[in-house]
Design a protein around this motif. Sequence first.
Motif, PDB file in Angstrom:
ATOM      1  N   THR A 242       0.848  -1.191   0.000  1.00 11.73           N
ATOM      2  CA  THR A 242       0.000   0.000   0.000  1.00 11.73           C
ATOM      3  C   THR A 242       0.886   1.245   0.000  1.00 11.73           C
ATOM      4  OG1 THR A 242      -0.057   0.159   2.409  1.00 11.73           O
ATOM      5  CG2 THR A 242      -1.764  -1.211   1.349  1.00 11.73           C
ATOM      6  N   LEU A 243       0.306   2.368  -0.378  1.00 13.37           N
ATOM      7  CA  LEU A 243       1.050   3.629  -0.329  1.00 13.37           C
ATOM      8  C   LEU A 243       1.505   3.936   1.096  1.00 13.37           C
ATOM      9  CD1 LEU A 243      -0.976   5.971  -2.727  1.00 13.37           C
ATOM     10  CD2 LEU A 243       0.998   4.516  -3.262  1.00 13.37           C
TER      11      LEU A 243
ATOM     12  N   PHE B  28      -2.251   9.410  -8.239  1.00  8.25           N
ATOM     13  CA  PHE B  28      -2.020   7.987  -7.961  1.00  8.25           C
ATOM     14  C   PHE B  28      -1.438   7.279  -9.181  1.00  8.25           C
ATOM     15  CE2 PHE B  28      -3.625   3.557  -7.946  1.00  8.25           C
ATOM     16  CZ  PHE B  28      -2.828   3.086  -6.916  1.00  8.25           C
TER      17      PHE B  28
ATOM     18  N   VAL C   4      -0.049  12.430  -3.429  1.00  3.69           N
ATOM     19  CA  VAL C   4      -1.212  11.705  -3.954  1.00  3.69           C
ATOM     20  C   VAL C   4      -2.482  12.285  -3.345  1.00  3.69           C
ATOM     21  CG1 VAL C   4      -2.382   9.477  -4.141  1.00  3.69           C
ATOM     22  CG2 VAL C   4       0.114   9.597  -4.328  1.00  3.69           C
TER      23      VAL C   4
ATOM     24  N   THR D 241       4.675   1.985   1.883  1.00  4.36           N
ATOM     25  CA  THR D 241       5.841   2.601   1.235  1.00  4.36           C
ATOM     26  C   THR D 241       6.268   3.845   1.985  1.00  4.36           C
ATOM     27  OG1 THR D 241       5.253   1.717  -0.935  1.00  4.36           O
ATOM     28  CG2 THR D 241       6.672   3.658  -0.902  1.00  4.36           C
ATOM     29  N   HIS D 242       5.310   4.675   2.351  1.00  6.80           N
ATOM     30  CA  HIS D 242       5.568   5.902   3.111  1.00  6.80           C
ATOM     31  C   HIS D 242       6.281   5.587   4.428  1.00  6.80           C
ATOM     32  CE1 HIS D 242       4.554   9.861   4.870  1.00  6.80           C
ATOM     33  NE2 HIS D 242       4.010   9.228   5.892  1.00  6.80           N
TER      34      HIS D 242
ATOM     35  N   ALA E  28       2.261   7.998  -9.107  1.00  6.68           N
ATOM     36  CA  ALA E  28       2.949   7.267  -8.036  1.00  6.68           C
ATOM     37  C   ALA E  28       3.058   5.786  -8.364  1.00  6.68           C
ATOM     38  CB  ALA E  28       2.202   7.469  -6.715  1.00  6.68           C
ATOM     39  N   LYS E  29       1.998   5.222  -8.907  1.00  3.41           N
ATOM     40  CA  LYS E  29       1.997   3.799  -9.251  1.00  3.41           C
ATOM     41  C   LYS E  29       3.034   3.493 -10.327  1.00  3.41           C
ATOM     42  CE  LYS E  29      -1.376   0.191 -10.532  1.00  3.41           C
ATOM     43  NZ  LYS E  29      -1.175  -0.703  -9.363  1.00  3.41           N
TER      44      LYS E  29
ATOM     45  N   PRO F 281       3.866   9.255  -0.417  1.00  5.66           N
ATOM     46  CA  PRO F 281       4.466   7.919  -0.319  1.00  5.66           C
ATOM     47  C   PRO F 281       5.936   7.880  -0.683  1.00  5.66           C
ATOM     48  CG  PRO F 281       3.060   8.069  -2.267  1.00  5.66           C
ATOM     49  CD  PRO F 281       2.811   9.305  -1.455  1.00  5.66           C
TER      50      PRO F 281
ATOM     51  N   ASP G 266       0.034  11.293   2.568  1.00  6.64           N
ATOM     52  CA  ASP G 266      -0.211  11.356   1.122  1.00  6.64           C
ATOM     53  C   ASP G 266       1.073  11.587   0.335  1.00  6.64           C
ATOM     54  OD1 ASP G 266       0.143  13.956   1.951  1.00  6.64           O
ATOM     55  OD2 ASP G 266      -1.776  14.701   1.213  1.00  6.64           O
TER      56      ASP G 266
END
Length: 241
Positions: free
Chosen positions: A30-31, A199, A193, A34-35, A202-203, A102, A100
Amino acid sequence: MPNEVVIITQARMTSTRLPGKILMRAGERTLLETHLDRLADVGVPVIVATTTNLSDGPVVELCAALDVPVFRGSENDVLERYQRAARAHEARHVIRVTSDCPLICPDVICAGLDVYLGLKSESIYLSNGERRTYPRGMDFEIFSRRSLDFAAEHARLPSEREHVTGCIRTSMPDIRHEHCTDEEDLSDWRITVDTVDDFKLAKLLIEDHHAAEMDYPGLKALLKAHPELMKINSHIQQKPI
């Protein structure tokens, strides 16, 4: 046990533009994962400050699985949430970030923290957002628990309660502003994001370009080599504070 410095990141599922974004997946994680993984590289304790809403139960469950401490508080009074989280972990100084972001870069935060600690004062507010040269998504603020307590006591406006540091920045009588800037102005880049197109970027960065493994110079080099990536969300306007 007292902590000299902690990172407190605010996280909730009820984003107005993109609900549930922090638990959306890019790659195998999930974001939010990662964050948090990137924040861990700063080398200080990380606390997730979320809300008491039932909708934030999945955030609490994920953090429990990751062994990341969570503090739950008011959804709208984020300032109180931060103060109580800092108090619960006996923090002397706080690094504020938001979930938000990540791909927030730990090397950027570490450089700012070194400057902050070197100043040896509880009256410093240091950030890389007041004089912005870094892209959106690299944002951090550092301030003392003393400053946070002042804001919690004196902030009256709803905007000051929601955005945490407004009272510190504008109303604390002895506050001294310090700024972290980069030699390049990339403030028009957007690596946060908040929308579907954010998104998408970021993806792509995480899945196709392994950006979650990069430091800030590496991320800059990647985006300069692929200017088409920054066009994906260049039309998005930041929500005003």
